[in-house]
Write a protein that holds these residues in place. Structure first.
Motif, PDB file in Angstrom:
ATOM      1  N   ALA A  52       0.832  -1.216   0.000  1.00  0.00           N
ATOM      2  CA  ALA A  52       0.000   0.000   0.000  1.00  0.00           C
ATOM      3  C   ALA A  52       0.861   1.258   0.000  1.00  0.00           C
ATOM      4  O   ALA A  52       0.335   2.367  -0.159  1.00  0.00           O
ATOM      5  CB  ALA A  52      -0.916  -0.010   1.217  1.00  0.00           C
ATOM      6  N   ASP A  53       2.161   1.067   0.208  1.00  0.00           N
ATOM      7  CA  ASP A  53       3.085   2.202   0.308  1.00  0.00           C
ATOM      8  C   ASP A  53       2.624   3.208   1.380  1.00  0.00           C
ATOM      9  O   ASP A  53       2.656   4.415   1.181  1.00  0.00           O
ATOM     10  CB  ASP A  53       3.261   2.884  -1.054  1.00  0.00           C
ATOM     11  N   VAL A  54       2.181   2.664   2.488  1.00  0.00           N
ATOM     12  CA  VAL A  54       1.767   3.476   3.633  1.00  0.00           C
ATOM     13  C   VAL A  54       2.609   3.024   4.826  1.00  0.00           C
ATOM     14  O   VAL A  54       2.763   1.831   5.059  1.00  0.00           O
ATOM     15  CB  VAL A  54       0.263   3.292   3.941  1.00  0.00           C
ATOM     16  N   THR A  55       3.144   4.000   5.555  1.00  0.00           N
ATOM     17  CA  THR A  55       4.110   3.657   6.597  1.00  0.00           C
ATOM     18  C   THR A  55       3.446   2.988   7.793  1.00  0.00           C
ATOM     19  O   THR A  55       2.441   3.474   8.313  1.00  0.00           O
ATOM     20  CB  THR A  55       4.841   4.922   7.092  1.00  0.00           C
ATOM     21  N   GLY A  56       4.041   1.884   8.217  1.00  0.00           N
ATOM     22  CA  GLY A  56       3.643   1.236   9.462  1.00  0.00           C
ATOM     23  C   GLY A  56       4.756   1.397  10.481  1.00  0.00           C
ATOM     24  O   GLY A  56       5.847   0.856  10.289  1.00  0.00           O
ATOM     25  N   PHE A  57       4.477   2.178  11.516  1.00  0.00           N
ATOM     26  CA  PHE A  57       5.429   2.310  12.626  1.00  0.00           C
ATOM     27  C   PHE A  57       5.089   1.260  13.676  1.00  0.00           C
ATOM     28  O   PHE A  57       3.918   0.962  13.890  1.00  0.00           O
ATOM     29  CB  PHE A  57       5.310   3.692  13.282  1.00  0.00           C
ATOM     30  N   VAL A  58       6.121   0.752  14.356  1.00  0.00           N
ATOM     31  CA  VAL A  58       5.844  -0.243  15.389  1.00  0.00           C
ATOM     32  C   VAL A  58       6.380   0.240  16.733  1.00  0.00           C
ATOM     33  O   VAL A  58       7.417   0.918  16.792  1.00  0.00           O
ATOM     34  CB  VAL A  58       6.416  -1.626  15.007  1.00  0.00           C
ATOM     35  N   GLY A  59       5.660  -0.111  17.795  1.00  0.00           N
ATOM     36  CA  GLY A  59       5.982   0.377  19.135  1.00  0.00           C
ATOM     37  C   GLY A  59       7.140  -0.313  19.818  1.00  0.00           C
ATOM     38  O   GLY A  59       7.084  -0.583  21.017  1.00  0.00           O
ATOM     39  N   LEU A  60       8.181  -0.607  19.071  1.00  0.00           N
ATOM     40  CA  LEU A  60       9.423  -1.081  19.712  1.00  0.00           C
ATOM     41  C   LEU A  60      10.136   0.164  20.234  1.00  0.00           C
ATOM     42  O   LEU A  60      11.173   0.588  19.739  1.00  0.00           O
ATOM     43  CB  LEU A  60      10.269  -1.869  18.710  1.00  0.00           C
ATOM     44  N   GLN A  61       9.528   0.723  21.264  1.00  0.00           N
ATOM     45  CA  GLN A  61       9.872   2.075  21.705  1.00  0.00           C
ATOM     46  C   GLN A  61      11.253   2.189  22.327  1.00  0.00           C
ATOM     47  O   GLN A  61      11.817   3.277  22.393  1.00  0.00           O
ATOM     48  CB  GLN A  61       8.820   2.555  22.700  1.00  0.00           C
ATOM     49  N   GLY A  62      11.813   1.044  22.753  1.00  0.00           N
ATOM     50  CA  GLY A  62      13.144   1.088  23.352  1.00  0.00           C
ATOM     51  C   GLY A  62      14.147   1.807  22.452  1.00  0.00           C
ATOM     52  O   GLY A  62      15.063   2.478  22.940  1.00  0.00           O
ATOM     53  N   ARG A  63      13.971   1.696  21.151  1.00  0.00           N
ATOM     54  CA  ARG A  63      14.906   2.320  20.206  1.00  0.00           C
ATOM     55  C   ARG A  63      14.855   3.848  20.262  1.00  0.00           C
ATOM     56  O   ARG A  63      15.692   4.504  19.633  1.00  0.00           O
ATOM     57  CB  ARG A  63      14.617   1.848  18.773  1.00  0.00           C
ATOM     58  N   ALA A  64      13.851   4.386  20.958  1.00  0.00           N
ATOM     59  CA  ALA A  64      13.772   5.837  21.117  1.00  0.00           C
ATOM     60  C   ALA A  64      14.428   6.307  22.411  1.00  0.00           C
ATOM     61  O   ALA A  64      14.632   7.502  22.602  1.00  0.00           O
ATOM     62  CB  ALA A  64      12.309   6.276  21.098  1.00  0.00           C
TER      63      ALA A  64
ATOM     64  N   LEU B 275      23.345 -10.551  28.872  1.00  0.00           N
ATOM     65  CA  LEU B 275      22.240  -9.800  29.465  1.00  0.00           C
ATOM     66  C   LEU B 275      21.469 -10.726  30.393  1.00  0.00           C
ATOM     67  O   LEU B 275      21.074 -11.830  30.004  1.00  0.00           O
ATOM     68  CB  LEU B 275      21.337  -9.244  28.364  1.00  0.00           C
ATOM     69  N   VAL B 276      21.276 -10.280  31.624  1.00  0.00           N
ATOM     70  CA  VAL B 276      20.469 -11.017  32.602  1.00  0.00           C
ATOM     71  C   VAL B 276      19.349 -10.081  33.031  1.00  0.00           C
ATOM     72  O   VAL B 276      19.620  -8.960  33.481  1.00  0.00           O
ATOM     73  CB  VAL B 276      21.300 -11.433  33.826  1.00  0.00           C
ATOM     74  N   GLY B 277      18.134 -10.511  32.848  1.00  0.00           N
ATOM     75  CA  GLY B 277      17.015  -9.622  33.167  1.00  0.00           C
ATOM     76  C   GLY B 277      15.859 -10.343  33.828  1.00  0.00           C
ATOM     77  O   GLY B 277      15.735 -11.573  33.750  1.00  0.00           O
ATOM     78  N   SER B 278      15.021  -9.553  34.476  1.00  0.00           N
ATOM     79  CA  SER B 278      13.806 -10.069  35.115  1.00  0.00           C
ATOM     80  C   SER B 278      12.609  -9.298  34.581  1.00  0.00           C
ATOM     81  O   SER B 278      12.647  -8.073  34.500  1.00  0.00           O
ATOM     82  CB  SER B 278      13.857  -9.861  36.631  1.00  0.00           C
ATOM     83  N   ALA B 279      11.560 -10.029  34.270  1.00  0.00           N
ATOM     84  CA  ALA B 279      10.380  -9.405  33.678  1.00  0.00           C
ATOM     85  C   ALA B 279       9.573  -8.606  34.689  1.00  0.00           C
ATOM     86  O   ALA B 279       8.776  -7.751  34.315  1.00  0.00           O
ATOM     87  CB  ALA B 279       9.487 -10.466  33.049  1.00  0.00           C
TER      88      ALA B 279
ATOM     89  N   THR C 230       7.179 -12.540  24.096  1.00  0.00           N
ATOM     90  CA  THR C 230       6.927 -11.551  23.040  1.00  0.00           C
ATOM     91  C   THR C 230       7.092 -10.122  23.564  1.00  0.00           C
ATOM     92  O   THR C 230       7.673  -9.283  22.883  1.00  0.00           O
ATOM     93  CB  THR C 230       5.519 -11.721  22.431  1.00  0.00           C
ATOM     94  N   VAL C 231       6.593  -9.845  24.764  1.00  0.00           N
ATOM     95  CA  VAL C 231       6.562  -8.457  25.227  1.00  0.00           C
ATOM     96  C   VAL C 231       7.873  -8.050  25.918  1.00  0.00           C
ATOM     97  O   VAL C 231       8.675  -7.304  25.348  1.00  0.00           O
ATOM     98  CB  VAL C 231       5.367  -8.204  26.169  1.00  0.00           C
ATOM     99  N   GLN C 232       8.091  -8.538  27.126  1.00  0.00           N
ATOM    100  CA  GLN C 232       9.220  -7.997  27.897  1.00  0.00           C
ATOM    101  C   GLN C 232      10.556  -8.445  27.317  1.00  0.00           C
ATOM    102  O   GLN C 232      11.469  -7.642  27.134  1.00  0.00           O
ATOM    103  CB  GLN C 232       9.098  -8.389  29.373  1.00  0.00           C
ATOM    104  N   PHE C 233      10.651  -9.729  27.038  1.00  0.00           N
ATOM    105  CA  PHE C 233      11.875 -10.213  26.392  1.00  0.00           C
ATOM    106  C   PHE C 233      11.989  -9.619  24.987  1.00  0.00           C
ATOM    107  O   PHE C 233      13.083  -9.243  24.546  1.00  0.00           O
ATOM    108  CB  PHE C 233      11.872 -11.742  26.334  1.00  0.00           C
TER     109      PHE C 233
ATOM    110  N   ASN D 106      17.145  -1.078  37.896  1.00  0.00           N
ATOM    111  CA  ASN D 106      16.488  -1.851  38.954  1.00  0.00           C
ATOM    112  C   ASN D 106      15.245  -2.565  38.460  1.00  0.00           C
ATOM    113  O   ASN D 106      14.580  -3.256  39.235  1.00  0.00           O
ATOM    114  CB  ASN D 106      16.188  -0.967  40.186  1.00  0.00           C
ATOM    115  N   GLN D 107      14.935  -2.413  37.185  1.00  0.00           N
ATOM    116  CA  GLN D 107      13.853  -3.232  36.619  1.00  0.00           C
ATOM    117  C   GLN D 107      14.249  -3.683  35.225  1.00  0.00           C
ATOM    118  O   GLN D 107      15.071  -3.051  34.565  1.00  0.00           O
ATOM    119  CB  GLN D 107      12.514  -2.510  36.686  1.00  0.00           C
ATOM    120  N   GLY D 108      13.673  -4.818  34.804  1.00  0.00           N
ATOM    121  CA  GLY D 108      14.243  -5.530  33.669  1.00  0.00           C
ATOM    122  C   GLY D 108      13.638  -5.266  32.309  1.00  0.00           C
ATOM    123  O   GLY D 108      13.997  -5.927  31.338  1.00  0.00           O
ATOM    124  N   ARG D 109      12.700  -4.302  32.228  1.00  0.00           N
ATOM    125  CA  ARG D 109      12.026  -4.080  30.949  1.00  0.00           C
ATOM    126  C   ARG D 109      12.702  -2.939  30.217  1.00  0.00           C
ATOM    127  O   ARG D 109      12.507  -1.772  30.545  1.00  0.00           O
ATOM    128  CB  ARG D 109      10.547  -3.810  31.214  1.00  0.00           C
ATOM    129  N   LEU D 110      13.479  -3.305  29.229  1.00  0.00           N
ATOM    130  CA  LEU D 110      14.313  -2.327  28.528  1.00  0.00           C
ATOM    131  C   LEU D 110      13.511  -1.143  28.003  1.00  0.00           C
ATOM    132  O   LEU D 110      14.007  -0.022  27.971  1.00  0.00           O
ATOM    133  CB  LEU D 110      15.053  -3.030  27.395  1.00  0.00           C
TER     134      LEU D 110
END
Lengths: 368, 368
Positions: free
Chosen positions: A121-133, A157-161, A186-189, A276-280
């Motif tokens: 469709a040549d229409v932009t789809g942005f995705v909420g992988l917000q960590g990159r911001a 990397l060692v993390g807790s959800a 899918t979400v936190q990891f 102190n929390q594991g959600r990037l």
């Protein structure tokens, strides 16, 4: 700086409890350049109520109508994952750019279809992988790319959800069932490994061990024991495209120790990122630099140039999202490409599918 | 306490530079219950010289003669790995118990033959997996077994070998060549993973990523670049027999951060074991207990009852070995079984072989 107000139509801005209300509204209030022109929810009464609550001029119980509304420039999809594909399709069919929360699809096939639709469709789809911001993450990525620690040799990397352990918040009960597409994997990891790969590169091969250590969990409201079919332990390792060896262990619940510990070891030194929390995607990181060979760590301060929003604090849950919206504004107005697109989301979905396959078959996978 | 002096014949106690001289002699000096009755080296002149240096009454250039010597009760094998099998065989053939340094064999097949010989001859083979004698490790194991942190949910270990990175000490050059059986995988990782498994149980399945990130390394004496064929990055993950998910990343060189960080996460809390160096068999550990759910860590002091040697300090490189000798004395005199045997070493060799297979094939392995 802002030379155009972008009018958003938010699908899923229902009650004050909704994700859109708790994250998107405060993020948008923290910045300029946007207005919420329309919203839609699953029924017209709740939509009317939400429109009043959030002072939104147009409201719908039909996302197609929202997408077609002439006052909507960009559609935001902030509902449960199984609905993403239909809603994104409605927006793209209306020729409107869309910002869809992560995970993009309920599995790789969904994401593939949505990426194809956006492309065709040549229409932009942005995705909420917000960590990159995140200012901290953008700084880390630039440090690595500039060779601040030489060539990357390995990373751990060692993390807790922070959730999905022995107990469950009633609002997250739907995330216990694998078929809903919203899980620790899918979400936190997903957000966390996306940040790692965005900074260091993708895995060229990946091994995985997934497990469900708490197959029954206690609801924090009723005390009832309910079944959990998602994985609450994720251990992956492999080789990145640059040759570095990566090891990631992501666990449910909280640790007394490493809720977030990320070492990047280079030929000329180390970077250490802790929180102190594991959600990037929400983290307020501490960044330290070590000269290598066991040398002493020194704190590194994120330069001001990386901070695009000054009306909220890095500890605010919506701080990174406010940055994502700010960058999306640039992308739309200036034609830049800061915010990840559906094609980026598809890579992450393929990776997650490969992790599930690697774990279930015991065989190393590639996903690129 | 000691009711019998055990007379040792040490194979490989040559110059002051030898491992036996740097570790075994001071360990034995720190305790009672032993005397060094004989030594052997590869030639009679160096043997004579060593006998004078270390005040040892009998010396040989022939390990068979040492093993048969009537004043030798137990043979100690402290030479390079490729010679272990022949020397152990000589001792067992003479009907003498033997303490052989780890790695027991140059590969699994060697270890299998030696374990079979010990069993068939009904002569005890002790193996130098000395970490199991460490007061701190014995305490950790007991804490876990007593349910101090509930059931073990997961464990993460991040360690640095302290060597085998971009540079090489000339004394360790023979450890760069895979065929010599002395590598980061067999020695430093081997000791470390042995400690983890001794405390938490063996892996029922294991995935692995091995890599050589520095295929050419610089000699610290001459500056010459020499080839390295051993792995200097080891990432393994899998499920332990108790169901816990384990993730281990072991790296060459030193890190500015986690030279040794070991989290054991249980249903009722966490244990955290840290050290400023990554070799479990020598480490002076800090042990902390966390109540779980992100609670604050509290130091735990190893109870005095675990400390069997008071004439040297936990920071001394030979402190754990002195404990191993003390426990071996009990095993021989009282018939206990504190010190690991060849059968234990064989399990560890099988595990290491399975890690190499998992890495080279990309397929998860079992080794029990």
């Amino acid at each position: 700086m802002v030379d155009r107000t972008i009018r958003l139509g938010i699908i899923g801005l229902s009650s004050a409890e909704s994700w859109a209300a708790r994250a998107h509204v405060p993020a948008l209030k923290a910045i300029t350049g946007y207005e919420i022109a329309a919203l839609s929810t699953s029924n017209i009464d709740s939509a009317a109520k939400a429109a009043k609550t959030f002072d939104v001029p147009a409201f719908f119980d039909n996302p197609v109508q929202l997408a077609k509304h002439p006052d909507v420039d960009v559609v935001v999809v902030a509902v449960k994952v199984p609905h993403h594909r239909d809603l994104v399709t409605a927006a793209l069919d209306a020729g409107k750019p869309v910002y869809c929360e992560w995970p993009l699809g309920n599995g790789r096939q969904d994401a593939e279809a949505m990426a194809a639709l956006s492309r065709d469709a040549d229409v932009t789809g942005f995705v909420g992988l917000q960590g990159r911001a995140s200012p901290a993450l953008r700084y880390i990525r630039d440090l690595v790319k500039a060779g601040h620690i030489g060539d990357v040799v390995s990373t751990t990397l060692v993390g807790s959800a922070g959730a999905w352990g022995a107990t469950i918040d009633p609002r997250l009960v739907y995330g216990l069932d694998r078929k809903n597409g919203v899980s620790m994997l899918t979400v936190q990891f997903g957000h966390t490994i996306d940040g790692l790969c965005w900074c260091l590169g993708e895995f060229s091969e990946i091994s995985a061990t997934l497990a469900t250590r708490f197959p029954m969990v206690k609801r924090t409201d009723t005390g009832e024991m309910v079944p959990k079919t998602i994985d609450d332990q994720i251990a992956v390792s492999g080789i990145l495209q640059n040759g570095a060896v990566a090891s990631v262990h992501y666990r449910s619940g909280s640790s007394s120790v490493a809720n977030f510990l990320w070492e990047i070891n280079g030929t000329e030194g180390d970077l250490v990122i802790t929180s102190n929390q594991g959600r990037l995607q929400y983290s307020d990181f501490r960044i330290q630099h070590g000269p290598g060979k066991g040398g002493k760590l020194a704190d590194m301060v994120v330069p001001e140039a990386y901070k695009l929003v000054h009306t909220c604090a890095p500890t605010d849950m919506f701080y990174t999202l406010a940055h994502a919206y700010t960058l999306m504004h640039k992308d739309i107005v200036n034609g830049t490409s800061h915010v990840p697109r559906f094609s980026d989301a598809l890579v992450r979905h393929k990776m997650i599918e490969s992790i599930e396959t690697a774990s279930s078959t015991g065989s190393r996978q590639a996903y690129l």
